[in-house]
Enzyme design. Structure first.
Site, PDB file in Angstrom:
ATOM      1  N   GLY A 229       0.828  -1.195   0.000  1.00 10.64           N
ATOM      2  CA  GLY A 229       0.000   0.000   0.000  1.00 10.64           C
ATOM      3  C   GLY A 229       0.864   1.248   0.000  1.00 10.64           C
ATOM      4  CB  SER A 230       0.041   4.732   0.813  1.00  6.50           C
ATOM      5  OG  SER A 230      -0.293   4.699   2.189  1.00  6.50           O
ATOM      6  CB  VAL A 233      -0.701   3.138   5.302  1.00  5.95           C
ATOM      7  CG1 VAL A 233      -1.198   1.999   6.191  1.00  5.95           C
ATOM      8  CG2 VAL A 233      -1.811   4.157   5.098  1.00  5.95           C
ATOM      9  N   GLY A 234       2.474   2.485   5.238  1.00  6.79           N
ATOM     10  CA  GLY A 234       3.537   1.519   5.448  1.00  6.79           C
ATOM     11  C   GLY A 234       4.476   1.904   6.576  1.00  6.79           C
ATOM     12  CD  GLU A 251       4.744  -3.497  -3.879  1.00 10.04           C
ATOM     13  OE1 GLU A 251       4.760  -2.259  -4.108  1.00 10.04           O
ATOM     14  OE2 GLU A 251       3.909  -4.271  -4.333  1.00 10.04           O
ATOM     15  CB  CYS A 285       3.129   0.083  -6.609  1.00 10.98           C
ATOM     16  SG  CYS A 285       3.271  -1.661  -7.072  1.00 10.98           S
TER      17      CYS A 285
END
Length: 482
Positions: A229-230, A233-234, A251, A285
């Site tokens: 994800g983003s 947030v990661g 990732e 991505c």
């Protein structure tokens, strides 16, 4: 449309407080899915179910696990029409993108099935007489998997396939933007014959995600985390995992550069850039976000690329008449319009574009410079920057002038020169004379810098989802100093 339940311990169940949330179609605004909104208690039940199932599943033989994963791949392929419909309604995806998702995700299950007999150890020479030392890989335990909405079948299956193949049990937190799509893949994999509790899934209202994720990461039974994800947030996921000393595979975002050297095949570069920048409306991505042209190739490329971009119009994916579909929501479209307007106001040249609401045609901006937001911000939409470079060294510097480092590409007829440039680019992935968007189930997939760490794919995934242990067998002869 039907109400979606949670999937815990082999059963479809409503949320414990009967709470639900809605997913609306991004084009029409109509409700297309109503899903159960898990509570903290539901999340704990899902982890507990996975923990109970782990001892038996971790001892299940590789042939049995392989058969279940192969059956799951066939089951997923059989659900393709349902998945096409769900992806179109929930995230505005085109039929082509949805069917590609099913194809690649099925391959990922097949690849995972092949891994069940590739979880190997080795004998290590020991300095202790009469001792045999072994490095052994064993299943880690419960894996918490979190997958995004943009490639929901590919990334959803990727988050669970290798963990299952390695003998782990899984709790998947589905995306709030495509709960029906993720429910379909969970059903398909479960239909492969997995025992109860081996695979569990919870859906949640968007506002409940932080508390649910934190509680599951903190749960002692959870031993591994994977999140796609983003980067925003990661970073939160990585911090939480670190706080509890739990390995996480992350990732995250990307700002993929494509470098065109002076001798690049322009026609091949145009085709690759068109696909890499605009497939799935640029919501990938690996999407080509920056095209860096060196010297005289710039004008030639831009002239040819402009014709390609003008052909890539968008429309309602349910009508199936346009190469591009809808963006995931109106806020994404508005943010992309802001990026474009900022670039144009600061001197970038607009190439094609247009559209309204969540339906945006392909856009390219030429002469993008560092003072423009689009130079650094991930657009995650159907827009690409063209940046002029005076030399190869400058092109490499521009490519690396980003917090991200997931995918990249280099175009040149001189392969050794292109290889030299590829080695200098700070990214986990680089393709020579190919698009930045490229994924195969058996390849090591992941990034560097703010694009995350760890690798999905093939044997590299085994290391992420197993514990490496040192075990010795000794003859009992004393060799102790005291």
């Amino acid at each position: 449309m039907k109400n979606l339940d949670l999937y815990i311990d082999g059963k479809h169940v409503a949320a414990s407080n009967n709470a639900t949330f809605e997913r609306k179609n991004p084009v029409t605004g109509e409700t297309v899915t109503i899903a159960a909104a898990a509570s903290l208690d539901d999340a704990a039940k899902a982890v507990d179910a996975a923990a109970r199932a782990f001892p038996a599943w971790s001892e299940t033989g590789p042939a049995e696990r392989r058969k279940m994963l192969l059956d799951a791949a066939a089951s997923l392929t059989g659900r393709a029409d349902d998945i096409v419909k769900a992806m179109g309604e929930e995230i505005g995806a085109t039929e082509g993108w949805a069917r590609f998702n099913v194809m690649l995700a099925s391959n990922m299950l097949i690849e995972a099935a092949s891994l069940t007999t590739q979880i190997k150890g080795e004998i290590i020479p020991s300095n202790r007489p009469g001792s045999m030392a072994m490095a052994v890989r064993q299943p880690a335990g419960v894996v918490l998997a979190m997958a995004p909405w943009n490639a929901p079948v590919i990334l959803g299956i990727r988050s669970i396939a290798t963990p299952l193949a390695c003998g782990n049990t899984v709790v998947m937190k589905t995306s709030e933007l495509c709960p029906r799509t993720h429910a379909l893949i969970i059903e398909a994999v479960a239909q492969g014959g997995l025992p109860d509790g081996v695979l569990n899934a919870i859906s949640n209202a968007p506002e409940d995600a932080p508390a649910l994720v934190e509680a599951m990461i903190a749960n002692p039974a959870v031993r591994r985390i994977n999140f796609t994800g983003s980067t925003r947030v990661g970073k939160v996921i990585g911090e939480l995992a670190g706080r509890h000393l739990k390995p996480a595979l992350l990732e995250l975002g990307g700002k993929a550069p494509m470098i065109l050297l002076e001798d690049a095949d322009v026609d091949a570069a145009v085709a690759a850039a068109g696909f890499g920048a605009y497939m799935n409306q640029g919501q990938i991505c690996m999407s080509t976000e920056r095209i860096i042209v060196v010297g005289s190739v710039g004008d030639t490329f831009v002239e040819a690329f402009s014709k390609k971009v003008a052909q890539l119009t968008a429309g309602d994916p349910r009508e199936g008449s346009s190469p591009l579909g809808s963006l995931v929501n109106l806020s994404a479209a508005e943010r992309i319009r802001d990026l474009i307007e900022d670039g144009v106001a600061k001197g970038a040249k607009l190439i094609a574009g247009g559209g309204k609401g969540t339906i945006l045609n392909a856009v390219a901006l030429d002469y993008v410079t560092p003072d423009m937001r689009l130079y650094t911000e991930e657009s995650f939409g159907p827009v690409v920057s063209i940046i002029r470079a005076g030399s190869v060294d400058e092109a490499v510097r521009i490519a690396n002038d980003s917090e991200f480092g997931l995918s990249s590409a280099v175009f040149s007829k001189d392969i050794m020169r292109a290889m030299s440039v590829a080695k200098r680019i700070e990214s986990g992935i680089c393709h020579i004379n190919g698009p930045t968007v490229h994924d195969e189930a058996q390849m090591p997939f992941g990034g560097v810098k703010a694009s995350g760490y760890g690798r999905f794919g093939g044997n590299w995934g085994i290391a992420e989802f197993t514990e490496l242990r040192w075990i010795t067998i000794q003859d009992g002869t004393p060799h102790y100093p005291i």
